[in-house]
Design a protein around this motif. Structure first.
Motif, PDB file in Angstrom:
ATOM      1  N   ALA A  91       0.822  -1.208   0.000  1.00 55.00           N
ATOM      2  CA  ALA A  91       0.000   0.000   0.000  1.00 55.00           C
ATOM      3  C   ALA A  91       0.854   1.256   0.000  1.00 55.00           C
ATOM      4  O   ALA A  91       0.483   2.272  -0.599  1.00 55.00           O
ATOM      5  CB  ALA A  91      -0.938  -0.002   1.206  1.00 55.00           C
ATOM      6  N   GLY A  92       2.002   1.200   0.657  1.00 50.60           N
ATOM      7  CA  GLY A  92       2.864   2.371   0.759  1.00 50.60           C
ATOM      8  C   GLY A  92       3.927   2.464  -0.314  1.00 50.60           C
ATOM      9  O   GLY A  92       4.745   3.395  -0.299  1.00 50.60           O
ATOM     10  N   PHE A  93       3.944   1.507  -1.246  1.00 52.23           N
ATOM     11  CA  PHE A  93       4.944   1.518  -2.311  1.00 52.23           C
ATOM     12  C   PHE A  93       4.756   2.780  -3.164  1.00 52.23           C
ATOM     13  O   PHE A  93       3.625   3.171  -3.476  1.00 52.23           O
ATOM     14  CB  PHE A  93       4.795   0.267  -3.175  1.00 52.23           C
ATOM     15  N   ASP A  94       5.850   3.435  -3.543  1.00 50.33           N
ATOM     16  CA  ASP A  94       5.711   4.746  -4.174  1.00 50.33           C
ATOM     17  C   ASP A  94       5.527   4.694  -5.688  1.00 50.33           C
ATOM     18  O   ASP A  94       5.624   5.727  -6.362  1.00 50.33           O
ATOM     19  CB  ASP A  94       6.876   5.661  -3.798  1.00 50.33           C
ATOM     20  N   ARG A  95       5.235   3.535  -6.217  1.00 47.48           N
ATOM     21  CA  ARG A  95       4.877   3.369  -7.624  1.00 47.48           C
ATOM     22  C   ARG A  95       3.550   2.609  -7.691  1.00 47.48           C
ATOM     23  O   ARG A  95       3.190   1.893  -6.748  1.00 47.48           O
ATOM     24  CB  ARG A  95       5.962   2.586  -8.367  1.00 47.48           C
ATOM     25  N   PRO A  96       2.804   2.731  -8.777  1.00 46.76           N
ATOM     26  CA  PRO A  96       1.537   2.001  -8.880  1.00 46.76           C
ATOM     27  C   PRO A  96       1.735   0.492  -8.765  1.00 46.76           C
ATOM     28  O   PRO A  96       2.670  -0.068  -9.340  1.00 46.76           O
ATOM     29  CB  PRO A  96       1.029   2.370 -10.281  1.00 46.76           C
ATOM     30  N   VAL A  97       0.861  -0.148  -8.007  1.00 43.90           N
ATOM     31  CA  VAL A  97       0.860  -1.610  -7.885  1.00 43.90           C
ATOM     32  C   VAL A  97      -0.509  -2.100  -8.347  1.00 43.90           C
ATOM     33  O   VAL A  97      -1.536  -1.695  -7.813  1.00 43.90           O
ATOM     34  CB  VAL A  97       1.130  -2.063  -6.443  1.00 43.90           C
ATOM     35  N   ILE A  98      -0.504  -2.970  -9.343  1.00 48.29           N
ATOM     36  CA  ILE A  98      -1.738  -3.449  -9.960  1.00 48.29           C
ATOM     37  C   ILE A  98      -1.851  -4.950  -9.767  1.00 48.29           C
ATOM     38  O   ILE A  98      -0.915  -5.692 -10.060  1.00 48.29           O
ATOM     39  CB  ILE A  98      -1.766  -3.117 -11.469  1.00 48.29           C
ATOM     40  N   ALA A  99      -2.987  -5.409  -9.263  1.00 51.19           N
ATOM     41  CA  ALA A  99      -3.241  -6.836  -9.115  1.00 51.19           C
ATOM     42  C   ALA A  99      -3.905  -7.361 -10.380  1.00 51.19           C
ATOM     43  O   ALA A  99      -4.871  -6.778 -10.862  1.00 51.19           O
ATOM     44  CB  ALA A  99      -4.128  -7.102  -7.902  1.00 51.19           C
ATOM     45  N   ALA A 100      -3.378  -8.459 -10.907  1.00 47.57           N
ATOM     46  CA  ALA A 100      -3.973  -9.148 -12.053  1.00 47.57           C
ATOM     47  C   ALA A 100      -4.587 -10.436 -11.510  1.00 47.57           C
ATOM     48  O   ALA A 100      -3.881 -11.418 -11.276  1.00 47.57           O
ATOM     49  CB  ALA A 100      -2.911  -9.445 -13.109  1.00 47.57           C
ATOM     50  N   VAL A 101      -5.899 -10.421 -11.280  1.00 45.47           N
ATOM     51  CA  VAL A 101      -6.565 -11.483 -10.524  1.00 45.47           C
ATOM     52  C   VAL A 101      -7.344 -12.415 -11.443  1.00 45.47           C
ATOM     53  O   VAL A 101      -8.148 -11.969 -12.261  1.00 45.47           O
ATOM     54  CB  VAL A 101      -7.537 -10.878  -9.477  1.00 45.47           C
ATOM     55  N   HIS A 102      -7.100 -13.705 -11.287  1.00 45.98           N
ATOM     56  CA  HIS A 102      -7.923 -14.710 -11.938  1.00 45.98           C
ATOM     57  C   HIS A 102      -8.278 -15.772 -10.906  1.00 45.98           C
ATOM     58  O   HIS A 102      -7.559 -15.963  -9.930  1.00 45.98           O
ATOM     59  CB  HIS A 102      -7.170 -15.358 -13.111  1.00 45.98           C
ATOM     60  N   GLY A 103      -9.394 -16.442 -11.092  1.00 42.24           N
ATOM     61  CA  GLY A 103      -9.796 -17.461 -10.139  1.00 42.24           C
ATOM     62  C   GLY A 103     -10.103 -16.869  -8.779  1.00 42.24           C
ATOM     63  O   GLY A 103     -10.521 -15.718  -8.646  1.00 42.24           O
ATOM     64  N   ALA A 104      -9.869 -17.670  -7.752  1.00 44.30           N
ATOM     65  CA  ALA A 104     -10.246 -17.281  -6.392  1.00 44.30           C
ATOM     66  C   ALA A 104      -9.263 -16.299  -5.778  1.00 44.30           C
ATOM     67  O   ALA A 104      -8.044 -16.458  -5.891  1.00 44.30           O
ATOM     68  CB  ALA A 104     -10.349 -18.530  -5.515  1.00 44.30           C
ATOM     69  N   ALA A 105      -9.807 -15.281  -5.103  1.00 45.67           N
ATOM     70  CA  ALA A 105      -9.034 -14.386  -4.243  1.00 45.67           C
ATOM     71  C   ALA A 105      -9.717 -14.433  -2.884  1.00 45.67           C
ATOM     72  O   ALA A 105     -10.637 -13.668  -2.597  1.00 45.67           O
ATOM     73  CB  ALA A 105      -8.998 -12.971  -4.805  1.00 45.67           C
ATOM     74  N   LEU A 106      -9.272 -15.362  -2.056  1.00 48.18           N
ATOM     75  CA  LEU A 106      -9.921 -15.650  -0.780  1.00 48.18           C
ATOM     76  C   LEU A 106      -9.122 -15.071   0.379  1.00 48.18           C
ATOM     77  O   LEU A 106      -7.892 -15.157   0.379  1.00 48.18           O
ATOM     78  CB  LEU A 106     -10.024 -17.157  -0.569  1.00 48.18           C
ATOM     79  N   GLY A 107      -9.808 -14.548   1.369  1.00 42.51           N
ATOM     80  CA  GLY A 107      -9.134 -14.145   2.593  1.00 42.51           C
ATOM     81  C   GLY A 107      -7.943 -13.248   2.321  1.00 42.51           C
ATOM     82  O   GLY A 107      -8.075 -12.135   1.818  1.00 42.51           O
ATOM     83  N   GLY A 108      -6.754 -13.758   2.650  1.00 41.86           N
ATOM     84  CA  GLY A 108      -5.542 -12.991   2.423  1.00 41.86           C
ATOM     85  C   GLY A 108      -5.331 -12.646   0.965  1.00 41.86           C
ATOM     86  O   GLY A 108      -4.681 -11.637   0.650  1.00 41.86           O
ATOM     87  N   GLY A 109      -5.871 -13.446   0.054  1.00 41.11           N
ATOM     88  CA  GLY A 109      -5.783 -13.115  -1.364  1.00 41.11           C
ATOM     89  C   GLY A 109      -6.617 -11.895  -1.701  1.00 41.11           C
ATOM     90  O   GLY A 109      -6.212 -11.043  -2.497  1.00 41.11           O
ATOM     91  N   MET A 110      -7.792 -11.784  -1.105  1.00 44.71           N
ATOM     92  CA  MET A 110      -8.615 -10.593  -1.296  1.00 44.71           C
ATOM     93  C   MET A 110      -7.943  -9.393  -0.636  1.00 44.71           C
ATOM     94  O   MET A 110      -7.960  -8.283  -1.183  1.00 44.71           O
ATOM     95  CB  MET A 110     -10.008 -10.826  -0.715  1.00 44.71           C
ATOM     96  N   GLU A 111      -7.344  -9.601   0.531  1.00 41.95           N
ATOM     97  CA  GLU A 111      -6.620  -8.520   1.196  1.00 41.95           C
ATOM     98  C   GLU A 111      -5.441  -8.052   0.337  1.00 41.95           C
ATOM     99  O   GLU A 111      -5.149  -6.854   0.269  1.00 41.95           O
ATOM    100  CB  GLU A 111      -6.132  -8.974   2.565  1.00 41.95           C
TER     101      GLU A 111
END
Length: 266
Positions: A91-111
């Motif tokens: 969250a604090g990284f000073d460049r854009p961070v983009i998640a490329a999500v496929h399939g399940a994003a559960l619990g810590g994956g959603m976080e």
């Protein structure tokens, strides 16, 4: 490198960080947490313009590794192996961070997706926070979800633990784009390139810094909040999950009923 649970590669000025434990559906383990943190450090050292976080196999990330949860993560985790510390780093990284999500994003994956700045999702992606049913809490999700989807919907998703489809995730602002699964990574890379090709680094960093400042997160509370959960409850929940049985929470409700002075106390 074979056996490495987190892969790092460069696509010109963009770093692609890939969770690489498909046999365990990329569940967040100590090794993956260390690997993600190390990848971010490498990206920072190399001066990349953006980071894309992707995953190998059929799932983005199936939540926390249960064995690691039972073996210290609920109490006093090593900061280098604490998922919440890693999420804070993203969250604090000073460049854009983009998640490329496929399939399940559960619990810590959603976080993990919530800690990123933007999310590109495949049409078959889905999201859920099942933690309460296991006697634990999504400590980072509790801090980040409401600012993305609003407090009412955050309560609903966390308390009901229900599955959110990619289309619904787009409707409620949980993701930015939905595409066919085989286009997700390329689109995330294209989005990253579009963002960074025409803006200077200082302004980009200032924009991220101030966006986060206006919706500040109490990371101290995030890091300590797992201790608010009674140990007996998460031990029962995680043991039941491991034993593939329904957890028995009736005795905890009976104890609360017998001790009304404790109601409402963390």
């Amino acid at each position: 490198m074979k056996g490495n649970k987190v892969l790092y590669e460069r696509h010109a000025e963009i770093a692609v960080v890939t969770l690489n434990d498909p046999d365990r559906r990329n569940a967040l383990s100590r090794e993956i947490v260390r690997g993600l943190t190390g990848a971010l450090n490498t990206a920072s050292r190399e001066g990349v313009r953006a980071v894309v976080i992707a995953a190998a196999g059929s799932a983005f990330c199936a939540g926390a590794n249960i064995d690691d949860l039972r073996d210290g993560w609920m109490e006093c985790p090593d900061p280098d192996e604490d998922p919440a510390v890693m999420f804070k780093r993203i969250a604090g990284f000073d460049r854009p961070v983009i998640a490329a999500v496929h399939g399940a994003a559960l619990g810590g994956g959603m976080e993990l997706s919530l800690a990123c700045d933007l999310v590109v999702a495949g049409a078959s992606a889905w999201f859920s926070m099942p933690e309460l049913g296991h006697g634990v809490i999504p400590n980072t999700g509790l801090a980040l979800l409401a600012r993305v989807v609003g407090i009412r919907r955050a309560f609903e998703l966390i308390l009901t633990r229900r599955r959110v489809s990619a289309d619904e995730a787009l409707d409620i602002g949980l993701v930015n784009r939905v595409l066919p699964a085989d286009e997700v990574l390329d689109d995330a890379l294209s989005l990253a390139e579009q963002i960074v090709e025409a803006v200077p680094p200082g302004a980009l960093k200032a924009a991220k810094c101030n966006l986060h400042a206006h919706v500040a997160t109490d990371w101290h509370r995030v890091l300590r909040s797992p201790l608010d959960v009674p140990k007996q409850e998460w031990q029962e929940g995680l043991t039941a999950f491991t034993q593939k049985r329904a957890p028995d929470y009736a005795r905890f409700w009976a104890e609360v009923k017998a001790n009304p002075d404790q109601r409402g106390q963390p």
